[in-house]
Design a protein around this motif. Structure first.
Motif, PDB file in Angstrom:
ATOM      1  N   VAL A  39       0.817  -1.217   0.000  1.00 23.50           N
ATOM      2  CA  VAL A  39       0.000   0.000   0.000  1.00 23.50           C
ATOM      3  C   VAL A  39       0.847   1.262   0.000  1.00 23.50           C
ATOM      4  CG1 VAL A  39      -1.961  -1.133   1.106  1.00 23.50           C
ATOM      5  CG2 VAL A  39      -0.203  -0.040   2.534  1.00 23.50           C
ATOM      6  N   GLY A  40       2.139   1.134   0.373  1.00 23.59           N
ATOM      7  CA  GLY A  40       3.041   2.281   0.368  1.00 23.59           C
ATOM      8  C   GLY A  40       4.447   1.816   0.065  1.00 23.59           C
ATOM      9  N   ALA A  41       5.184   2.586  -0.750  1.00 20.99           N
ATOM     10  CA  ALA A  41       6.516   2.152  -1.156  1.00 20.99           C
ATOM     11  C   ALA A  41       7.414   3.344  -1.436  1.00 20.99           C
ATOM     12  CB  ALA A  41       6.430   1.253  -2.395  1.00 20.99           C
ATOM     13  N   VAL A  42       8.710   3.091  -1.369  1.00 20.86           N
ATOM     14  CA  VAL A  42       9.706   4.129  -1.596  1.00 20.86           C
ATOM     15  C   VAL A  42       9.882   4.363  -3.094  1.00 20.86           C
ATOM     16  CG1 VAL A  42      11.651   2.509  -1.609  1.00 20.86           C
ATOM     17  CG2 VAL A  42      12.028   4.885  -0.911  1.00 20.86           C
ATOM     18  N   GLN A  43      10.112   5.608  -3.457  1.00 18.96           N
ATOM     19  CA  GLN A  43      10.334   5.975  -4.857  1.00 18.96           C
ATOM     20  C   GLN A  43      11.764   5.667  -5.283  1.00 18.96           C
ATOM     21  OE1 GLN A  43       9.612  10.144  -4.701  1.00 18.96           O
ATOM     22  NE2 GLN A  43       7.398   9.979  -4.439  1.00 18.96           N
ATOM     23  N   ASN A  44      11.936   5.426  -6.570  1.00 22.21           N
ATOM     24  CA  ASN A  44      13.268   5.327  -7.142  1.00 22.21           C
ATOM     25  C   ASN A  44      13.928   6.705  -7.101  1.00 22.21           C
ATOM     26  OD1 ASN A  44      15.537   4.573  -8.610  1.00 22.21           O
ATOM     27  ND2 ASN A  44      14.509   4.769 -10.584  1.00 22.21           N
ATOM     28  N   VAL A  45      15.214   6.740  -6.778  1.00 26.49           N
ATOM     29  CA  VAL A  45      15.892   8.028  -6.589  1.00 26.49           C
ATOM     30  C   VAL A  45      16.784   8.422  -7.757  1.00 26.49           C
ATOM     31  CG1 VAL A  45      15.882   7.754  -4.095  1.00 26.49           C
ATOM     32  CG2 VAL A  45      17.841   6.949  -5.411  1.00 26.49           C
ATOM     33  N   SER A  46      16.875   7.574  -8.780  1.00 27.63           N
ATOM     34  CA  SER A  46      17.867   7.828  -9.824  1.00 27.63           C
ATOM     35  C   SER A  46      17.451   8.892 -10.822  1.00 27.63           C
ATOM     36  CB  SER A  46      18.160   6.539 -10.583  1.00 27.63           C
ATOM     37  OG  SER A  46      17.089   6.216 -11.435  1.00 27.63           O
ATOM     38  N   GLY A  47      16.176   9.202 -10.897  1.00 27.46           N
ATOM     39  CA  GLY A  47      15.702  10.148 -11.890  1.00 27.46           C
ATOM     40  C   GLY A  47      15.276   9.493 -13.176  1.00 27.46           C
ATOM     41  N   SER A  48      15.485   8.175 -13.311  1.00 27.07           N
ATOM     42  CA  SER A  48      15.086   7.472 -14.530  1.00 27.07           C
ATOM     43  C   SER A  48      13.593   7.196 -14.557  1.00 27.07           C
ATOM     44  CB  SER A  48      15.849   6.148 -14.642  1.00 27.07           C
ATOM     45  OG  SER A  48      15.477   5.266 -13.595  1.00 27.07           O
ATOM     46  N   GLY A  49      12.928   7.336 -13.433  1.00 23.19           N
ATOM     47  CA  GLY A  49      11.502   7.074 -13.353  1.00 23.19           C
ATOM     48  C   GLY A  49      11.119   6.830 -11.912  1.00 23.19           C
ATOM     49  N   PRO A  50       9.837   6.870 -11.598  1.00 24.25           N
ATOM     50  CA  PRO A  50       9.417   6.716 -10.201  1.00 24.25           C
ATOM     51  C   PRO A  50       9.627   5.319  -9.646  1.00 24.25           C
ATOM     52  CG  PRO A  50       7.511   6.807 -11.652  1.00 24.25           C
ATOM     53  CD  PRO A  50       8.701   7.146 -12.490  1.00 24.25           C
ATOM     54  N   VAL A  51       9.726   4.312 -10.533  1.00 27.25           N
ATOM     55  CA  VAL A  51       9.923   2.940 -10.086  1.00 27.25           C
ATOM     56  C   VAL A  51      11.207   2.403 -10.710  1.00 27.25           C
ATOM     57  CG1 VAL A  51       8.657   1.829 -11.973  1.00 27.25           C
ATOM     58  CG2 VAL A  51       8.744   0.726  -9.729  1.00 27.25           C
ATOM     59  N   LEU A  52      11.861   1.488 -10.014  1.00 29.55           N
ATOM     60  CA  LEU A  52      13.093   0.905 -10.534  1.00 29.55           C
ATOM     61  C   LEU A  52      12.836   0.218 -11.873  1.00 29.55           C
ATOM     62  CD1 LEU A  52      14.320  -0.508  -7.144  1.00 29.55           C
ATOM     63  CD2 LEU A  52      15.565   1.150  -8.524  1.00 29.55           C
ATOM     64  N   PRO A  53      13.805   0.234 -12.783  1.00 32.12           N
ATOM     65  CA  PRO A  53      13.555  -0.232 -14.150  1.00 32.12           C
ATOM     66  C   PRO A  53      13.227  -1.714 -14.264  1.00 32.12           C
ATOM     67  CG  PRO A  53      15.886   0.208 -13.807  1.00 32.12           C
ATOM     68  CD  PRO A  53      15.169   0.757 -12.623  1.00 32.12           C
ATOM     69  N   TYR A  54      13.540  -2.494 -13.266  1.00 35.01           N
ATOM     70  CA  TYR A  54      13.255  -3.928 -13.333  1.00 35.01           C
ATOM     71  C   TYR A  54      11.960  -4.308 -12.590  1.00 35.01           C
ATOM     72  CZ  TYR A  54      15.690  -3.658  -8.820  1.00 35.01           C
ATOM     73  OH  TYR A  54      16.093  -3.296  -7.565  1.00 35.01           O
ATOM     74  N   LEU A  55      11.206  -3.306 -12.129  1.00 37.49           N
ATOM     75  CA  LEU A  55       9.962  -3.564 -11.409  1.00 37.49           C
ATOM     76  C   LEU A  55       8.758  -3.124 -12.226  1.00 37.49           C
ATOM     77  CD1 LEU A  55      10.816  -2.471  -7.753  1.00 37.49           C
ATOM     78  CD2 LEU A  55      10.983  -4.741  -8.792  1.00 37.49           C
ATOM     79  N   ASP A  56       7.591  -3.669 -11.886  1.00 40.18           N
ATOM     80  CA  ASP A  56       6.344  -3.257 -12.521  1.00 40.18           C
ATOM     81  C   ASP A  56       5.914  -1.894 -11.980  1.00 40.18           C
ATOM     82  OD1 ASP A  56       6.202  -5.640 -13.940  1.00 40.18           O
ATOM     83  OD2 ASP A  56       5.081  -6.663 -12.360  1.00 40.18           O
ATOM     84  N   PRO A  57       5.194  -1.111 -12.787  1.00 45.95           N
ATOM     85  CA  PRO A  57       4.717   0.190 -12.317  1.00 45.95           C
ATOM     86  C   PRO A  57       3.795   0.046 -11.109  1.00 45.95           C
ATOM     87  CG  PRO A  57       4.482  -0.015 -14.700  1.00 45.95           C
ATOM     88  CD  PRO A  57       4.821  -1.379 -14.198  1.00 45.95           C
ATOM     89  N   LEU A  58       3.745   1.094 -10.314  1.00 43.76           N
ATOM     90  CA  LEU A  58       2.848   1.157  -9.164  1.00 43.76           C
ATOM     91  C   LEU A  58       2.082   2.468  -9.208  1.00 43.76           C
ATOM     92  CD1 LEU A  58       5.169  -0.180  -6.316  1.00 43.76           C
ATOM     93  CD2 LEU A  58       3.059  -1.251  -7.100  1.00 43.76           C
ATOM     94  N   PRO A  59       0.868   2.517  -8.655  1.00 44.52           N
ATOM     95  CA  PRO A  59       0.116   3.777  -8.626  1.00 44.52           C
ATOM     96  C   PRO A  59       0.870   4.860  -7.861  1.00 44.52           C
ATOM     97  CG  PRO A  59      -1.285   1.904  -8.055  1.00 44.52           C
ATOM     98  CD  PRO A  59       0.120   1.385  -8.076  1.00 44.52           C
ATOM     99  N   ALA A  60       0.675   6.084  -8.267  1.00 42.44           N
ATOM    100  CA  ALA A  60       1.383   7.203  -7.634  1.00 42.44           C
ATOM    101  C   ALA A  60       1.082   7.294  -6.149  1.00 42.44           C
ATOM    102  CB  ALA A  60       1.003   8.505  -8.334  1.00 42.44           C
TER     103      ALA A  60
END
Length: 326
Positions: A72-93
């Motif tokens: 229900v809650g998760a940490v954002q990706n910090v690299s600037g490449s996108g909100p989720v890590l590139p090897y993970l499925d998208p998650l709602p904002a």
């Protein structure tokens, strides 16, 4: 961020308590739950299988998502490449709304998710007792067994699996990752006996990750590569991070001891300084074309791999590995 990860990789002082060999104890009469997880701050009891999970570490999120846990809650990706890590499925904002860059966690924000467990096995912001206690007032918190990145990626994943009642699925993830490593090692036998160095250009100092138990060292060793002997016994500086050796530009010739050189950078200026340095240009791996600059996503995955990121990370490194093996 890699600098923060390096600096955050400290061993946490914890209390030990009676538990089974795998670090968890459960009443068999009640099934898998309640379960008690032993960790760096003592132990945490989770009464029922979690239905509302908050993942405060990137690896916590990766493992929990891969086994279809209710996040229900998760940490954002910090690299600037996108909100989720590139090897993970998208998650709602609204789920992916916890900052991964700030040094502190907002307990008020975590409370809004109404979690029944908080995963912090790979959360560098939960590195002290005060933060742990604050979050524990909201829901049971699962910390690393000994310290941040002090265990193997397999054991960190198992810590998550026990907490969410998905041990079998996590073991499948681990088996897949170990199979991927073994496959690359078998396909590239020329890696055996070769050496590598992985570090970061950060100002005037180049911290090189060489610690015997660092997760990146263990990952590369599984492929047949190891750090050069000249770095294995070099005194590490805890001022940089445990398991790292600081190299100045004046002594950058030491990097020539490695067959493969992998570097990341604190900023664009650091990369320009590193690659434009005359002494760096004389380093053997640079001259032989075995120097690999990596982006932040890859750097974080190498600094702290997990069973979900392993295949993706190998894909990023594959061209360099093939060249060195050849």
């Amino acid at each position: 961020m890699v600098a923060t990860l390096l600096s955050a990789a400290v061993v946490l002082a914890g209390c030990s308590s009676p538990a089974s060999e795998d670090g968890a104890s459960a009443d068999p009469a009640d099934g898998r739950f309640p379960v008690t997880i032993t960790h760096a701050f003592g132990e945490t009891t989770i009464p029922e299988k979690p239905q509302r999970i908050v993942a405060l570490g990137a690896n916590d999120l990766a493992v929990a998502q891969a086994v279809d846990a209710p996040i229900v809650g998760a940490v954002q990706n910090v690299s600037g490449s996108g909100p989720v890590l590139p090897y993970l499925d998208p998650l709602p904002a609204e789920v992916l709304s916890i900052s991964g860059e700030t040094p502190t966690i907002s307990a008020e924000q975590i409370a809004t998710f109404d979690p029944d467990v908080i995963l912090a096995v790979s959360a560098w912001q939960v590195a002290d007792r005060a933060t742990y206690d604050q979050l524990s007032a909201i829901a049971p918190v699962v910390a690393p067994a000994e310290g941040l990145y002090a265990a193997s990626m397999q054991d960190d994943a198992r810590q998550v699996g026990r907490a969410i009642g998905e041990e079998e699925k996590v073991e499948e993830l681990i088996a897949t990752a170990e199979g991927q490593l073994a496959e690359v090692r078998d396909q590239l036998p020329g890696l055996a006996g070769k050496t590598y160095l992985y570090g970061q250009a950060r100002g005037e100092i180049l911290p090189m990750v060489v610690g015997e138990q660092n997760q990146s060292t263990v990952f590369m060793r599984a492929l047949g590569l190891d750090v050069p002997p000249s770095f294995k016994d070099a005194p590490a500086s805890d001022d940089l991070a445990p398991g790292t050796v600081g190299v100045s530009y004046e002594e950058v010739g030491r990097l020539s001891d490695a067959d493969l050189l992998i570097m990341t950078f604190a900023g664009a200026d650091d990369r320009a300084t590193f690659e434009g340095n005359e002494l760096v240009q004389r380093v053997r791996a640079v001259q032989e074309g075995n120097y690999v600059p990596i982006d932040l996503d890859t750097a974080v995955a190498l600094q702290a791999p997990n069973p979900v990121s392993a295949g993706w990370l190998l894909d990023q490194l594959r061209p360099a590995l093939e060249k060195v093996a050849g």
